[in-house]
Design a protein around this motif. Sequence first.
Motif, PDB file in Angstrom:
ATOM      1  N   CYS A  29       0.830  -1.208   0.000  1.00  0.00           N
ATOM      2  CA  CYS A  29       0.000   0.000   0.000  1.00  0.00           C
ATOM      3  C   CYS A  29       0.864   1.258   0.000  1.00  0.00           C
ATOM      4  CB  CYS A  29      -0.908  -0.015   1.225  1.00  0.00           C
ATOM      5  SG  CYS A  29      -2.060   1.359   1.299  1.00  0.00           S
ATOM      6  N   GLY A  30       0.655   2.125  -0.981  1.00  0.00           N
ATOM      7  CA  GLY A  30       1.394   3.373  -1.047  1.00  0.00           C
ATOM      8  C   GLY A  30       2.831   3.219  -1.483  1.00  0.00           C
ATOM      9  N   VAL A  31       3.141   2.170  -2.195  1.00  0.00           N
ATOM     10  CA  VAL A  31       4.511   1.896  -2.637  1.00  0.00           C
ATOM     11  C   VAL A  31       4.801   2.655  -3.937  1.00  0.00           C
ATOM     12  CG1 VAL A  31       6.103   0.105  -3.432  1.00  0.00           C
ATOM     13  CG2 VAL A  31       4.503  -0.378  -1.561  1.00  0.00           C
ATOM     14  N   PRO A  32       5.922   3.373  -4.023  1.00  0.00           N
ATOM     15  CA  PRO A  32       6.282   4.074  -5.269  1.00  0.00           C
ATOM     16  C   PRO A  32       6.860   3.099  -6.292  1.00  0.00           C
ATOM     17  CG  PRO A  32       7.972   4.442  -3.631  1.00  0.00           C
ATOM     18  CD  PRO A  32       6.888   3.666  -2.941  1.00  0.00           C
ATOM     19  N   SER A  33       6.029   2.189  -6.770  1.00  0.00           N
ATOM     20  CA  SER A  33       6.506   1.075  -7.596  1.00  0.00           C
ATOM     21  C   SER A  33       7.045   1.516  -8.951  1.00  0.00           C
ATOM     22  CB  SER A  33       5.384   0.051  -7.793  1.00  0.00           C
ATOM     23  OG  SER A  33       4.242   0.660  -8.381  1.00  0.00           O
ATOM     24  N   VAL A  34       6.497   2.605  -9.496  1.00  0.00           N
ATOM     25  CA  VAL A  34       6.976   3.082 -10.806  1.00  0.00           C
ATOM     26  C   VAL A  34       8.386   3.646 -10.675  1.00  0.00           C
ATOM     27  CG1 VAL A  34       6.531   4.673 -12.705  1.00  0.00           C
ATOM     28  CG2 VAL A  34       4.618   3.535 -11.555  1.00  0.00           C
ATOM     29  N   LEU A  35       8.633   4.404  -9.615  1.00  0.00           N
ATOM     30  CA  LEU A  35       9.979   4.936  -9.385  1.00  0.00           C
ATOM     31  C   LEU A  35      10.976   3.814  -9.106  1.00  0.00           C
ATOM     32  CD1 LEU A  35       9.176   8.035  -7.130  1.00  0.00           C
ATOM     33  CD2 LEU A  35       9.879   8.047  -9.532  1.00  0.00           C
ATOM     34  N   ILE A  36      10.547   2.817  -8.348  1.00  0.00           N
ATOM     35  CA  ILE A  36      11.434   1.680  -8.053  1.00  0.00           C
ATOM     36  C   ILE A  36      11.791   0.942  -9.343  1.00  0.00           C
ATOM     37  CG2 ILE A  36      11.564  -0.556  -6.898  1.00  0.00           C
ATOM     38  CD1 ILE A  36       9.797   0.694  -4.666  1.00  0.00           C
ATOM     39  N   ALA A  37      10.808   0.735 -10.210  1.00  0.00           N
ATOM     40  CA  ALA A  37      11.068   0.071 -11.489  1.00  0.00           C
ATOM     41  C   ALA A  37      12.043   0.873 -12.340  1.00  0.00           C
ATOM     42  CB  ALA A  37       9.759  -0.149 -12.243  1.00  0.00           C
ATOM     43  N   ALA A  38      11.903   2.210 -12.305  1.00  0.00           N
ATOM     44  CA  ALA A  38      12.826   3.063 -13.063  1.00  0.00           C
ATOM     45  C   ALA A  38      14.235   2.986 -12.490  1.00  0.00           C
ATOM     46  CB  ALA A  38      12.324   4.506 -13.053  1.00  0.00           C
ATOM     47  N   LEU A  39      14.346   2.907 -11.168  1.00  0.00           N
ATOM     48  CA  LEU A  39      15.659   2.797 -10.537  1.00  0.00           C
ATOM     49  C   LEU A  39      16.293   1.450 -10.852  1.00  0.00           C
ATOM     50  CD1 LEU A  39      17.694   4.211  -8.700  1.00  0.00           C
ATOM     51  CD2 LEU A  39      16.508   3.209  -6.744  1.00  0.00           C
ATOM     52  N   LEU A  40      15.486   0.398 -10.917  1.00  0.00           N
ATOM     53  CA  LEU A  40      15.993  -0.913 -11.315  1.00  0.00           C
ATOM     54  C   LEU A  40      16.578  -0.834 -12.721  1.00  0.00           C
ATOM     55  CD1 LEU A  40      16.167  -3.999 -10.683  1.00  0.00           C
ATOM     56  CD2 LEU A  40      13.920  -4.207 -11.778  1.00  0.00           C
ATOM     57  N   GLU A  41      15.869  -0.171 -13.609  1.00  0.00           N
ATOM     58  CA  GLU A  41      16.345  -0.003 -14.988  1.00  0.00           C
ATOM     59  C   GLU A  41      17.583   0.886 -15.037  1.00  0.00           C
ATOM     60  OE1 GLU A  41      16.305  -0.510 -19.137  1.00  0.00           O
ATOM     61  OE2 GLU A  41      15.111  -1.518 -17.606  1.00  0.00           O
ATOM     62  N   GLN A  42      17.646   1.888 -14.162  1.00  0.00           N
ATOM     63  CA  GLN A  42      18.780   2.822 -14.142  1.00  0.00           C
ATOM     64  C   GLN A  42      20.077   2.139 -13.745  1.00  0.00           C
ATOM     65  OE1 GLN A  42      20.707   3.990 -11.412  1.00  0.00           O
ATOM     66  NE2 GLN A  42      20.521   6.204 -11.252  1.00  0.00           N
ATOM     67  N   GLY A  43      20.010   1.182 -12.814  1.00  0.00           N
ATOM     68  CA  GLY A  43      21.183   0.363 -12.506  1.00  0.00           C
ATOM     69  C   GLY A  43      21.968   0.707 -11.265  1.00  0.00           C
ATOM     70  N   ALA A  44      21.530   1.663 -10.435  1.00  0.00           N
ATOM     71  CA  ALA A  44      22.276   2.000  -9.217  1.00  0.00           C
ATOM     72  C   ALA A  44      22.414   0.772  -8.315  1.00  0.00           C
ATOM     73  CB  ALA A  44      21.579   3.130  -8.469  1.00  0.00           C
ATOM     74  N   ARG A  45      23.595   0.641  -7.680  1.00  0.00           N
ATOM     75  CA  ARG A  45      23.897  -0.526  -6.862  1.00  0.00           C
ATOM     76  C   ARG A  45      24.323  -0.098  -5.454  1.00  0.00           C
ATOM     77  NH1 ARG A  45      24.137  -4.647 -10.470  1.00  0.00           N
ATOM     78  NH2 ARG A  45      24.814  -6.063  -8.815  1.00  0.00           N
ATOM     79  N   GLU A  46      24.517  -1.105  -4.597  1.00  0.00           N
ATOM     80  CA  GLU A  46      25.014  -0.878  -3.228  1.00  0.00           C
ATOM     81  C   GLU A  46      24.149   0.131  -2.470  1.00  0.00           C
ATOM     82  OE1 GLU A  46      27.954  -2.402  -1.753  1.00  0.00           O
ATOM     83  OE2 GLU A  46      27.465  -3.716  -3.431  1.00  0.00           O
TER      84      GLU A  46
END
Length: 250
Positions: A29-46
């Motif tokens: 509930c209330g999860v910013p899932s679209v931003l998380i998906a974009a960050l997954l695609e962006q590739g940031a680690r650690e």
Amino acid sequence: MDKAFTSVAEVVADIPDGASMAVGGFGMCGVPSVLIAALLEQGARELETISNNLGVDGFGLGTLLAAGRIRRTIGSYIGNNKEFARQYLAGELEVELTPQGTLAERLRAGGVGIPAFYTPAGVGTLVAEGGLPWRYAADGSVALSSPAREVREFDGTRYLLERALRPDYALVHAWKADRHGNLVYRHAARNFNPDCAAAARITIAEVEHLVEPGDLDPDSIHTPGIHVQRLVHVPGAEKPIEFRTTREES
């Protein structure tokens, strides 16, 4: 003053490896899932995440976790995410478990400029005394334990000292916003989102409905725009049900 971006990829493009991030939501509930998906695609680690939980398998922060992008997390619930439990016990993930109310207050304190506070939650437990396993070694032994906290007595009651949280970024989900970044949350989706939004140095909001400045009733605003640096319109964001309970039709 217009903080709206046209691209989800653009709003997360500069999040670097090793960034600390407060992420709103409770369960699904209330999860910013679209931003998380974009960050997954962006590739940031650690990454170091601060959230009530790490999503579930295949949704929300659970997707970043499964991809091995999260190094450390501060949260209050492992729960239904099998990969979370596996990585923690295998020594692949550092976990700082924190009482849920304390987690909310650590974020709130960070947002209002309070560096630390005393709370009775955790007194007399390993939270205060130290020794909670933050990270395991591959052989199952404890590689890193939580430190002891300062404990003081006020008016005959013992309290422990907790530090505020001030992450680099926050990712939040709002129901409605204007272009100045004023946010309105809907019902239970409000949960940790306002505290995360206020605590971070840079707050990024995904919003279901984007309106013009002046269209929001000032009394309805939950997060003032001063706390929000970027926002993106995400109509039709996915809202899965965590536990579906049904009964036979009578």
